[in-house]
Write an enzyme that holds these catalytic residues in place. Structure first.
Site, PDB file in Angstrom:
ATOM      1  N   LYS A 288       0.827  -1.217   0.000  1.00  0.00           N
ATOM      2  CA  LYS A 288       0.000   0.000   0.000  1.00  0.00           C
ATOM      3  C   LYS A 288       0.858   1.263   0.000  1.00  0.00           C
ATOM      4  O   LYS A 288       0.504   2.246  -0.655  1.00  0.00           O
ATOM      5  CB  LYS A 288      -0.960   0.011   1.192  1.00  0.00           C
ATOM      6  CG  LYS A 288      -0.339   0.258   2.543  1.00  0.00           C
ATOM      7  CD  LYS A 288      -1.410   0.358   3.612  1.00  0.00           C
ATOM      8  CE  LYS A 288      -0.783   0.561   4.983  1.00  0.00           C
ATOM      9  NZ  LYS A 288      -0.078   1.830   5.110  1.00  0.00           N
ATOM     10  N   THR A 289       1.988   1.265   0.728  1.00  0.00           N
ATOM     11  CA  THR A 289       2.848   2.449   0.737  1.00  0.00           C
ATOM     12  C   THR A 289       3.428   2.703  -0.657  1.00  0.00           C
ATOM     13  O   THR A 289       3.526   3.840  -1.109  1.00  0.00           O
ATOM     14  CB  THR A 289       3.981   2.292   1.766  1.00  0.00           C
ATOM     15  OG1 THR A 289       3.418   2.007   3.047  1.00  0.00           O
ATOM     16  CG2 THR A 289       4.803   3.568   1.865  1.00  0.00           C
TER      17      THR A 289
ATOM     18  N   ASP B   6      -4.160   7.548   4.284  1.00  0.00           N
ATOM     19  CA  ASP B   6      -3.611   6.218   4.553  1.00  0.00           C
ATOM     20  C   ASP B   6      -4.313   5.635   5.790  1.00  0.00           C
ATOM     21  O   ASP B   6      -4.810   6.368   6.639  1.00  0.00           O
ATOM     22  CB  ASP B   6      -2.104   6.340   4.786  1.00  0.00           C
ATOM     23  CG  ASP B   6      -1.422   4.990   4.880  1.00  0.00           C
ATOM     24  OD1 ASP B   6      -2.003   3.985   4.416  1.00  0.00           O
ATOM     25  OD2 ASP B   6      -0.299   4.936   5.416  1.00  0.00           O
ATOM     26  N   GLU B   7      -4.326   4.295   5.898  1.00  0.00           N
ATOM     27  CA  GLU B   7      -4.939   3.602   7.051  1.00  0.00           C
ATOM     28  C   GLU B   7      -6.356   4.123   7.306  1.00  0.00           C
ATOM     29  O   GLU B   7      -6.730   4.448   8.435  1.00  0.00           O
ATOM     30  CB  GLU B   7      -4.067   3.787   8.308  1.00  0.00           C
ATOM     31  CG  GLU B   7      -2.627   3.344   8.160  1.00  0.00           C
ATOM     32  CD  GLU B   7      -2.450   1.828   8.118  1.00  0.00           C
ATOM     33  OE1 GLU B   7      -3.468   1.114   8.078  1.00  0.00           O
ATOM     34  OE2 GLU B   7      -1.294   1.369   8.105  1.00  0.00           O
TER      35      GLU B   7
ATOM     36  N   GLN C 111      -7.823  -5.005   9.154  1.00  0.00           N
ATOM     37  CA  GLN C 111      -6.790  -4.558  10.091  1.00  0.00           C
ATOM     38  C   GLN C 111      -7.275  -3.375  10.937  1.00  0.00           C
ATOM     39  O   GLN C 111      -6.475  -2.610  11.470  1.00  0.00           O
ATOM     40  CB  GLN C 111      -5.520  -4.178   9.330  1.00  0.00           C
ATOM     41  CG  GLN C 111      -4.893  -5.350   8.582  1.00  0.00           C
ATOM     42  CD  GLN C 111      -3.578  -4.994   7.923  1.00  0.00           C
ATOM     43  OE1 GLN C 111      -2.562  -4.797   8.592  1.00  0.00           O
ATOM     44  NE2 GLN C 111      -3.582  -4.906   6.606  1.00  0.00           N
TER      45      GLN C 111
ATOM     46  N   ARG D  69       2.174 -10.382  10.453  1.00  0.00           N
ATOM     47  CA  ARG D  69       3.463  -9.694  10.624  1.00  0.00           C
ATOM     48  C   ARG D  69       4.621 -10.634  10.321  1.00  0.00           C
ATOM     49  O   ARG D  69       5.764 -10.193  10.155  1.00  0.00           O
ATOM     50  CB  ARG D  69       3.645  -9.178  12.062  1.00  0.00           C
ATOM     51  CG  ARG D  69       2.619  -8.185  12.604  1.00  0.00           C
ATOM     52  CD  ARG D  69       2.393  -7.006  11.725  1.00  0.00           C
ATOM     53  NE  ARG D  69       1.236  -7.225  10.872  1.00  0.00           N
ATOM     54  CZ  ARG D  69       0.920  -6.487   9.832  1.00  0.00           C
ATOM     55  NH1 ARG D  69       1.695  -5.487   9.474  1.00  0.00           N
ATOM     56  NH2 ARG D  69      -0.153  -6.739   9.109  1.00  0.00           N
TER      57      ARG D  69
END
Length: 763
Positions: free
Chosen positions: A32-33, A224-225, A255, A617
């Site tokens: 995503k980044t 973002d997020e 998430q 993770r």
């Protein structure tokens, strides 16, 4: 454009999409980044959008810095000129709002040089407000008031617009404190974290001409997020987007793990309702983890109903199965965890690529003890922040008072630090005099000692207030003549703070002096950053104080330090490791649901999302630990394995059952146990029978009769006390049952009928 050539088809489509609202559903590890930064570069280079017309917000300083760095790197590859920070806004929500408020908050009647209060500052103001409102702390907890105020602000409400859902003594008292707290902040020219976003929203709502200026400037808004936004942030984003509607929201509802602090998952679930013309892009290819981990995590999260139709997949290798390690108790868990770390080190994995996640901070203590006993270095994420240490907060309070003398929280903190003869009674009397005059505490000193227009009437302590006033006035005169780091030295010397620590001659005082030296080093580094070539930031004390006020828990941690990383799963968001160990996977602990409280589906789903975040993770290996017994609040009790582990298909699990001899070995290896070299690490005089007799937990497990229909961990319902959990069986006719708020009760089955309702928190 050449920099887009290495994007996958879904990423490329999302990056090159034109105007209008866009929702990018970016699964864990799907890049995503990369998509966000490439979209920014695409808008600048291909669409010829002025960088000053772009506005991108995220949730941590670390994420914002990474985005800025990646954009700069991409522009450099394209031989494009670098973009200054004042041209392209890539920031956290809070820092972006601070930047707007510094320029515009005068429209709301606030001083632009406002101070930003952290949680501890906020709590101290709440306690002072409770005193002024005559609300006793035994009747209302300051922490509960703090939580309620923050929730109200996250929902976009102020004390003027908030309307209690019911009336009564509690709400009446709360509103008195809330109003007094709000007045105290304004009088101190201070904002708490909730205010930073709330007042920006209020500014735009009440002053359309200001909103229009920012809408004209920010033609493209990127968030973002997005799944972590609260209502206040959502309303702010919608206002900025305006009629253009050029919103690019990136997030993953799977998430969303911050509901407890105001995040609203419906923001991402209802995106199409808010923006009917929205286009949706799904990033489902995971580049981080092995197939076993990704497929297992996808199975687990599929049990949730509050989610969109998507499923992660990966082209990575199949990898190892997930180890599910059964332990006898928390000591056995710690022992097996440390052994596994040793095995991974032997396999060539470095310590900084290993992490241990737990549900609550309290679980770290035993793990730390075991790691220390084996000589393994570790680093805790989310421990006491450097800037929250007592001596650092004291020094910063002096500096904040020089920038904003109306800062009452800083005044209260240092007026008698080091001791200068101003007691709590005198300070309270002085505070009430200032409140009656309608001025800040320092302004009250000005009225008394400079303008000579009021009498303090404080008797012998008045000269001590005068000494403090003279000190601050002297320091204020030097503020603009010195570098911030040099000013800190002067503050510590002239206030005698450094000397008071040196006079203590203790290890603790020496440690506190070292922390003050580290604070000075932080100031020096700030000065170097501001003075570096190409920097567009002025070097001011105000700038430094603002920067550290917005620092997050993980910003000062070094991910490359050769140490095992320990943290709660909430802290793990955005991180990744080769090896992840998830401990404490038991009902009542994870999911963290109390058995005497009715289960809320939304709570269970957020707990499952948290487990999903922990699983994803891991890059190469994932280990999950659960104990058959665990001591909580001093009571050892039988535990039921978490339902989330059961939701992992057997095909992806490698079960490691506990055995008695592993328990015996970990008992002998407990830190602090007397050792005898001649007995291979066993305590002197120990034998098998003594070990069994001396181990209370083991005896309790073995003492339950096989034909007893009642078992520890079983959930029951009592006609008077409600739902509880059996903690021990006293024969076949008496039970010790924990009824939560109703306490621990001894129940005789001869006189009362109770019903079984399952195990732990399960129905």
């Amino acid at each position: 454009m050449q920099v887009l050539s290495h994007l996958n088809p879904q990423q490329l489509e999302a990056v090159s999409c034109g105007d209008g609202p866009i929702l990018i559903l970016a699964g864990a590890g799907s890049g995503k980044t990369r998509v966000l930064t490439h979209r920014i570069v695409h808008l600048i280079c291909d669409r010829q959008i002025n960088p000053a017309n772009l506005f991108a917000v995220t949730f941590t300083n670390k994420a914002a810095a990474e985005m800025r760095e990646r954009v700069s790197s991409l522009l450099s590859k394209l031989k494009m000129p670098s973009v200054r920070n004042d041209e392209l806004w890539i920031a956290t929500f809070h820092s972006a709002c601070v930047r707007i408020l510094r320029s515009e908050i005068h429209h709301l009647g606030y001083n632009p040089s406002f101070t930003i209060y952290d949680d501890s500052d906020q709590l101290s103001v709440i306690k002072a407000a409770m005193k002024h409102a005559n609300v006793n702390e035994s009747a209302m907890s300051p922490k509960s008031i703090q939580g309620k105020i923050n929730k109200i602000k996250n929902d976009g409400e102020t004390c003027e617009t908030y309307s209690p859902s019911f009336s009564g003594p509690y709400e009446d008292a709360f509103m008195k404190v809330f109003l007094r707290y709000t007045d105290a902040l304004k009088l101190s020219s201070a904002l708490d974290f909730g205010d930073l976003i709330l007042l920006t929203l209020k500014l735009f709502q009440q002053h359309p001409e200001v909103l229009k200026r920012y809408q004209e400037r920010f033609q493209y808004v990127m968030v973002d997020e997005y799944q972590d936004t609260n209502r206040c942030q959502y309303l702010l984003m919608k206002l900025l987007a305006g009629e253009r509607g050029n919103v690019c929201a990136v997030g993953d509802e799977d998430q969303s793990i911050y509901g407890w602090r105001g995040a609203d998952i419906t923001n991402i679930l209802n995106f199409e309702k808010d923006f009917p013309s929205a286009r949706i892009f799904k990033l489902e290819e995971n580049y981080r983890s092995t197939k076993n981990i990704i497929e297992a995590a996808s199975h687990v999260i599929s049990y949730n109903t509050e989610r969109r139709d998507k499923r992660l997949w990966t082209q990575n290798a199949e990898g190892e199965k997930i180890d599910v390690v059964e332990c006898y108790d928390e000591h056995d868990e710690a022992h097996k965890l440390v052994n596994e770390i040793g095995n991974q080190m032997a396999a060539g994995i470095s310590l900084n690529q290993m992490a241990v996640f737990y549900r609550t901070n309290a679980q770290s203590r035993l793990l730390e003890d075991m790691l220390r006993s084996k000589g393994l270095t570790y680093q805790i994420y989310g421990g006491l922040k450097f800037y929250a240490r007592l001596e650092v907060k004291d020094a910063l309070a002096y500096l904040r008072l020089l920038v904003n003398p109306d800062d009452d929280a800083s005044f209260r903190r240092v007026v008698n630090v080091p001791t200068r003869g101003i007691g709590a009674v005198s300070l309270e009397k002085f505070s009430r005099r200032a409140y009656e005059q309608g001025v800040s505490l320092y302004a009250m000193l000005n009225l008394a000692f400079k303008e000579l227009s009021v009498e303090l009437g404080l008797g012998r302590s008045e000269k001590n207030f005068r000494a403090f006033y003279d000190l601050i006035e002297s320091l204020k005169e030097q503020k603009n003549q010195l570098l911030p780091s040099d000013l800190l030295n002067v503050v510590l010397e002239e206030s005698h703070y450094r000397q008071s620590l040196m006079d203590e001659l203790t290890a603790e005082s020496q440690s506190r002096l070292e922390n003050l030296m580290e604070l000075k080093q932080s100031l020096v580094e700030y000065e170097l950053r501001c003075g570096a070539e190409g920097s567009d930031r002025p070097m001011t004390l105000e700038g430094f104080l603002e920067e550290i006020a917005l620092v997050s828990d993980s910003d000062r941690l070094d991910p490359n330090a050769p140490a095992v990383k320990l943290m709660t799963i909430h802290m793990a968001k955005g991180l990744e490791f080769d090896v992840v160990n998830l401990v404490g996977l038991e009902e009542e602990l994870f999911p963290n649901i109390r058995p005497w409280e009715p289960e809320q589906p939304s709570d269970i789903e957020e707990e499952r999302r948290l487990f999903y975040v922990g699983m994803t993770r891991a890059r190469q290996k994932l280990l999950i630990y659960h104990a058959k017994n665990r001591t909580v609040f001093g009571n050892s009790s039988f535990r039921v394995m978490s339902r989330f582990v059961d939701e992992i298909p057997v095909a992806y699990r490698n079960e490691k059952k506990a055995d008695y001899f592993s328990r015996r070995r970990h008992y002998l290896d407990r830190p602090g146990l007397p050792q005898s070299k001649g007995l291979g690490g066993r305590p002197e005089g120990d034998d098998f029978s003594q070990l069994r007799q001396g181990d209370e937990d083991f005896n309790q497990v073995m003492s339950e009769e096989e034909d007893n229909p009642w078992r520890r961990g079983m959930r029951v319902t009592h006609p008077t006390f409600g739902v509880g959990v059996i903690r021990s069986c006293l024969g076949q006719d008496k039970l010790m049952v924990d009824f939560g708020a109703n306490g621990m009760k001894k129940i005789s089955l001869k006189f009362v009928q109770i019903q079984k309702t399952g195990y732990g928190a399960q129905p």
